[in-house]
Design a protein around this motif. Structure first.
Motif, PDB file in Angstrom:
ATOM      1  N   MET A 297       5.866   3.075   1.195  1.00 49.90           N
ATOM      2  CA  MET A 297       5.354   1.752   0.837  1.00 49.90           C
ATOM      3  C   MET A 297       5.195   0.920   2.109  1.00 49.90           C
ATOM      4  O   MET A 297       6.150   0.742   2.857  1.00 49.90           O
ATOM      5  CB  MET A 297       6.338   1.039  -0.089  1.00 49.90           C
ATOM      6  N   ILE A 298       3.995   0.393   2.280  1.00 49.88           N
ATOM      7  CA  ILE A 298       3.711  -0.405   3.474  1.00 49.88           C
ATOM      8  C   ILE A 298       3.269  -1.789   3.034  1.00 49.88           C
ATOM      9  O   ILE A 298       2.365  -1.927   2.214  1.00 49.88           O
ATOM     10  CB  ILE A 298       2.593   0.258   4.303  1.00 49.88           C
TER      11      ILE A 298
ATOM     12  N   GLY B 250       0.209  -0.538 -10.393  1.00 51.21           N
ATOM     13  CA  GLY B 250      -0.554  -0.037  -9.269  1.00 51.21           C
ATOM     14  C   GLY B 250      -2.003   0.275  -9.605  1.00 51.21           C
ATOM     15  O   GLY B 250      -2.370   0.439 -10.772  1.00 51.21           O
ATOM     16  N   ILE B 251      -2.812   0.336  -8.556  1.00 53.18           N
ATOM     17  CA  ILE B 251      -4.216   0.693  -8.705  1.00 53.18           C
ATOM     18  C   ILE B 251      -4.550   1.702  -7.618  1.00 53.18           C
ATOM     19  O   ILE B 251      -4.139   1.536  -6.454  1.00 53.18           O
ATOM     20  CB  ILE B 251      -5.131  -0.548  -8.610  1.00 53.18           C
ATOM     21  N   THR B 252      -5.269   2.759  -7.998  1.00 59.95           N
ATOM     22  CA  THR B 252      -5.669   3.777  -7.032  1.00 59.95           C
ATOM     23  C   THR B 252      -7.029   3.402  -6.464  1.00 59.95           C
ATOM     24  O   THR B 252      -8.009   3.276  -7.208  1.00 59.95           O
ATOM     25  CB  THR B 252      -5.751   5.155  -7.697  1.00 59.95           C
ATOM     26  N   LEU B 253      -7.071   3.208  -5.163  1.00 62.91           N
ATOM     27  CA  LEU B 253      -8.320   2.867  -4.493  1.00 62.91           C
ATOM     28  C   LEU B 253      -8.857   4.085  -3.747  1.00 62.91           C
ATOM     29  O   LEU B 253      -8.140   4.687  -2.942  1.00 62.91           O
ATOM     30  CB  LEU B 253      -8.119   1.720  -3.507  1.00 62.91           C
ATOM     31  N   SER B 254     -10.075   4.449  -4.032  1.00 54.44           N
ATOM     32  CA  SER B 254     -10.730   5.514  -3.273  1.00 54.44           C
ATOM     33  C   SER B 254     -11.861   4.894  -2.454  1.00 54.44           C
ATOM     34  O   SER B 254     -12.500   3.921  -2.877  1.00 54.44           O
ATOM     35  CB  SER B 254     -11.264   6.604  -4.204  1.00 54.44           C
ATOM     36  N   VAL B 255     -12.106   5.463  -1.274  1.00 55.07           N
ATOM     37  CA  VAL B 255     -13.131   4.965  -0.364  1.00 55.07           C
ATOM     38  C   VAL B 255     -14.142   6.082  -0.141  1.00 55.07           C
ATOM     39  O   VAL B 255     -13.789   7.161   0.356  1.00 55.07           O
ATOM     40  CB  VAL B 255     -12.515   4.503   0.973  1.00 55.07           C
TER      41      VAL B 255
ATOM     42  N   MET C 280      -2.713   4.004  -3.156  1.00 53.62           N
ATOM     43  CA  MET C 280      -2.345   3.167  -4.307  1.00 53.62           C
ATOM     44  C   MET C 280      -1.926   1.811  -3.771  1.00 53.62           C
ATOM     45  O   MET C 280      -1.250   1.723  -2.738  1.00 53.62           O
ATOM     46  CB  MET C 280      -1.194   3.798  -5.079  1.00 53.62           C
ATOM     47  N   TYR C 281      -2.321   0.760  -4.478  1.00 53.65           N
ATOM     48  CA  TYR C 281      -1.960  -0.593  -4.096  1.00 53.65           C
ATOM     49  C   TYR C 281      -1.149  -1.229  -5.220  1.00 53.65           C
ATOM     50  O   TYR C 281      -1.551  -1.213  -6.381  1.00 53.65           O
ATOM     51  CB  TYR C 281      -3.208  -1.426  -3.800  1.00 53.65           C
TER      52      TYR C 281
ATOM     53  N   LYS D   1       0.860  -1.181   0.000  1.00 51.88           N
ATOM     54  CA  LYS D   1       0.000   0.000   0.000  1.00 51.88           C
ATOM     55  C   LYS D   1       0.896   1.229   0.000  1.00 51.88           C
ATOM     56  O   LYS D   1       1.875   1.299   0.758  1.00 51.88           O
ATOM     57  CB  LYS D   1      -0.876  -0.009   1.258  1.00 51.88           C
ATOM     58  N   GLN D   2       0.567   2.219  -0.842  1.00 54.26           N
ATOM     59  CA  GLN D   2       1.322   3.467  -0.880  1.00 54.26           C
ATOM     60  C   GLN D   2       0.363   4.646  -0.731  1.00 54.26           C
ATOM     61  O   GLN D   2      -0.268   5.073  -1.691  1.00 54.26           O
ATOM     62  CB  GLN D   2       2.140   3.590  -2.163  1.00 54.26           C
ATOM     63  N   PRO D   3       0.244   5.206   0.472  1.00 59.45           N
ATOM     64  CA  PRO D   3      -0.606   6.387   0.665  1.00 59.45           C
ATOM     65  C   PRO D   3       0.057   7.623   0.077  1.00 59.45           C
ATOM     66  O   PRO D   3       1.199   7.530  -0.394  1.00 59.45           O
ATOM     67  CB  PRO D   3      -0.733   6.471   2.189  1.00 59.45           C
TER      68      PRO D   3
END
Lengths: 116, 117
Positions: free
Chosen positions: A45-46, A109-114, A89-90, A38-40
């Motif tokens: 990078m986590i 990568g893919i950008t995830l929005s909530v 981003m994941y 996960k990359q906020p």
């Protein structure tokens, strides 16, 4: 050479719902590791979850789980009970087991929005 | 436990200038990596060190990029001269050596965002 493909550039999920992020890879090796990072916006990078290819059981870490299909070379990430803090981003990544080289090969990568 | 430290966080330079980035890995981590992440892409490995020896630098543009890891701890990545296409985030990561099992996971620093004008 190994390749990692993340074909969905963006996804959106409602808070508290479940979302699945897709990843496919290509390799001729039989043993390897797969990761989701996960990359906020802070850029750090986590590590979210890790899967060893020789293990048939899918890895799970709290709300995060994977669906590892070795024959299909597919490695998807499921996020349950999505939270606002999951927005980031994941990246899906591959790492070989053989040799001294430990490099990670990442997808785009893919950008995830909530959505609240 | 302190994480991977990097500096500076941001750098803006003109093309043809030189720049250097610094990384301090997690204490005890023998393996250190430098990745380049261009906007909209995943990170790409530039160089991997095991202690102070190079394991893989096949993707490092050696005509302009250089890296060293003196004494097997801190590392410096240098670009000289910089080109416009070097604009990217430079990530440093560290891990225990291969064979350490689950604990050889790579841990990343916050990165340095380089802009070349």
């Amino acid at each position: 050479a190994q390749t990692v493909t993340q074909s969905q550039p963006e996804m959106s999920v409602q808070e508290a719902e479940t979302v699945t992020l897709s990843c496919t890879y290509d390799t001729s090796e039989s043993d390897y590791y797969l990761f989701w990072y996960k990359q906020p916006p802070s850029r750090q990078m986590i590590l979210v979850i890790r899967q060893e290819a020789y293990k048939q059981q899918n890895a799970t870490e709290n709300r995060f789980s994977v669906n590892f299909q070795k024959a299909a070379k597919s490695f998807s990430l499921k996020i349950s009970d999505s939270q606002l803090g999951d927005a980031a981003m994941y990246f899906c990544a591959y790492r070989s087991v053989a040799g001294a080289n430990s490099k990670l090969t990442f997808g785009k990568g893919i950008t995830l929005s909530v959505r609240p | 436990e302190a994480g991977v430290a990097q500096s500076p966080r941001y750098k803006i330079i003109e093309k043809r200038q030189s720049v250097a980035f610094w990384c301090n890995p997690i204490s005890g981590h023998a393996t250190l990596y430098w990745y380049q992440q261009i906007l909209g892409q995943g990170p790409k490995l530039l160089i991997q060190f095991q202690n102070n020896g190079v394991v893989d630098d096949s993707q490092l543009p050696k005509d302009r990029f250089s890296a060293e890891r003196l004494k097997g701890v801190d590392s410096t990545l240098k670009i000289q001269p910089a080109k416009l296409e070097d604009s990217a985030v430079y990530l440093c990561a560290s891990s225990l050596p291969r064979g350490a099992g689950k604990t050889d996971t790579q841990y990343f620093g916050p990165g340095t965002r380089l802009t070349v004008l």
